[in-house]
Design a protein around this motif. Sequence first.
Motif, short mmCIF file in Angstrom:
data_model
loop_
_atom_site.label_atom_id
_atom_site.label_comp_id
_atom_site.label_asym_id
_atom_site.label_seq_id
_atom_site.Cartn_x
_atom_site.Cartn_y
_atom_site.Cartn_z
N VAL A 112 0.87 -1.39 -0.26
CA VAL A 112 0.35 -0.10 -0.51
C VAL A 112 1.02 0.94 0.01
CG1 VAL A 112 -1.28 1.20 1.28
CG2 VAL A 112 -1.29 -1.03 1.30
N VAL A 113 0.41 1.99 -1.04
CA VAL A 113 1.54 2.52 -1.19
C VAL A 113 0.13 4.37 -1.16
CG1 VAL A 113 3.78 4.54 -2.41
CG2 VAL A 113 2.59 2.06 -2.57
N ARG A 114 0.71 5.12 0.29
CA ARG A 114 -0.12 6.47 0.12
C ARG A 114 0.77 7.50 0.00
NH1 ARG A 114 -3.57 5.67 5.32
NH2 ARG A 114 -2.69 3.60 6.44
N PRO A 115 -0.08 9.03 -0.96
CA PRO A 115 -0.11 9.56 -1.20
C PRO A 115 0.99 10.46 -0.20
CG PRO A 115 -2.10 9.18 -1.32
CD PRO A 115 -2.11 8.30 -0.48
N ARG A 116 2.04 10.40 -1.35
CA ARG A 116 3.23 11.90 -0.41
C ARG A 116 2.68 13.78 -0.94
NH1 ARG A 116 3.78 6.96 0.38
NH2 ARG A 116 5.51 6.80 1.02
N SER A 117 2.83 13.88 0.04
CA SER A 117 2.64 15.72 -0.38
C SER A 117 3.78 15.84 -1.45
CB SER A 117 2.92 16.25 0.82
OG SER A 117 4.45 16.16 1.34
N ARG A 118 3.42 17.68 -1.76
CA ARG A 118 4.42 17.31 -3.64
C ARG A 118 5.06 18.94 -3.26
NH1 ARG A 118 5.70 12.86 -4.64
NH2 ARG A 118 4.89 11.20 -5.38
N SER A 119 5.70 19.06 -4.11
CA SER A 119 6.46 20.57 -3.91
C SER A 119 5.33 21.44 -4.62
CB SER A 119 7.55 20.60 -4.23
OG SER A 119 8.11 20.29 -5.63
N SER A 120 4.77 20.74 -5.91
CA SER A 120 3.26 22.36 -6.70
C SER A 120 2.59 21.26 -6.71
CB SER A 120 4.41 22.88 -7.73
OG SER A 120 4.53 21.16 -8.57
N LEU A 121 1.65 22.24 -6.87
CA LEU A 121 0.38 21.59 -7.45
C LEU A 121 0.55 21.40 -8.61
CD1 LEU A 121 -2.88 22.02 -6.40
CD2 LEU A 121 -2.77 24.46 -7.72
N PHE A 122 1.15 21.46 -9.18
CA PHE A 122 1.39 20.94 -10.67
C PHE A 122 1.67 19.37 -10.61
CE2 PHE A 122 3.83 19.22 -14.07
CZ PHE A 122 3.22 19.24 -14.91
N HIS A 123 2.78 18.77 -9.36
CA HIS A 123 3.30 17.81 -9.27
C HIS A 123 1.91 16.55 -8.80
CE1 HIS A 123 7.32 19.72 -9.85
NE2 HIS A 123 6.92 18.37 -10.73
N LEU A 124 1.30 17.34 -7.88
CA LEU A 124 0.12 16.94 -7.05
C LEU A 124 -1.04 16.36 -8.15
CD1 LEU A 124 -0.54 16.07 -4.06
CD2 LEU A 124 -1.98 18.61 -4.32
N ARG A 125 -1.26 17.77 -9.02
CA ARG A 125 -2.09 16.79 -10.33
C ARG A 125 -1.72 15.72 -11.00
NH1 ARG A 125 -3.87 23.25 -11.79
NH2 ARG A 125 -5.53 23.08 -9.68
N MET A 126 -0.74 15.85 -11.37
CA MET A 126 -0.06 14.56 -12.48
C MET A 126 -0.07 13.99 -11.57
SD MET A 126 0.90 16.23 -15.09
CE MET A 126 1.70 14.69 -15.40
N GLU A 127 0.58 13.34 -10.11
CA GLU A 127 0.09 12.27 -9.18
C GLU A 127 -1.26 11.50 -9.11
OE1 GLU A 127 0.84 9.84 -4.81
OE2 GLU A 127 1.98 11.49 -5.58
N ALA A 128 -2.38 12.48 -8.90
CA ALA A 128 -3.49 12.08 -9.15
C ALA A 128 -4.08 11.48 -10.04
CB ALA A 128 -4.72 13.75 -8.55
N ARG A 129 -3.79 12.56 -11.40
CA ARG A 129 -3.93 12.01 -12.50
C ARG A 129 -3.81 10.63 -13.46
NH1 ARG A 129 -3.83 17.63 -16.10
NH2 ARG A 129 -5.61 18.63 -14.90
#
Length: 196
Positions: A112-129
């Motif tokens: 199980v890999v939980r989501p990590r915090s990201r350095s930018s909103l762009f990276h957060l959205r990329m991981e979500a997509r």
Amino acid sequence: MSARHILGFDAADVDWRQAKASGWRRADLRWERLSEAAIAAWQAHRRFRAVCLFHLAYRQARFSFAPSDRRIATSLINLGIASGAGTVTAKRYFAKARHQWQASRGDVDDMVVRPRSRSSLFHLRMEARHRETYLANTRLRISRIIVETEETLDALEAGSLTLPHRHSSRWRGERPVVFDDMRKILGACLLIACPL
């Protein structure tokens, strides 16, 4: 200056509160802390303290974790290194570690890999997509680290005093901030002492 507790936990222990909220048990964090403290003592040439802590980490792993947990094998590897590479005792520890390590197959697929915090909103959205791609890449990376640990165990079984890969020195940089299965597997792969 206050040091982190190894065996005990108090209300002000931020790591324990985060680990508990993530579903970790005390034994999970205790094993990690014991292993870190043992490796630090080993590197500081405090052999007796290191061996005692390696034994405590092994007992914690053996009696608290599932029989197929890689952390049991890691504790056996550390006990073998502390016994002196090439000795009969070390060879026994490494043989037990090999058997234990081989019994742990398949845990990367179930990780199980939980989501990590990201350095930018762009990276957060990329991981979500692209969550599935991110997970596949993470599993591939962890699988490669597992193979490196197996190669290290091969070298130790052959009596080598030099490890083919860095382990404990990588732990500080590779250790995830999030308490999840990936952190447990990385701990099992990287919390290995370097022979002195």
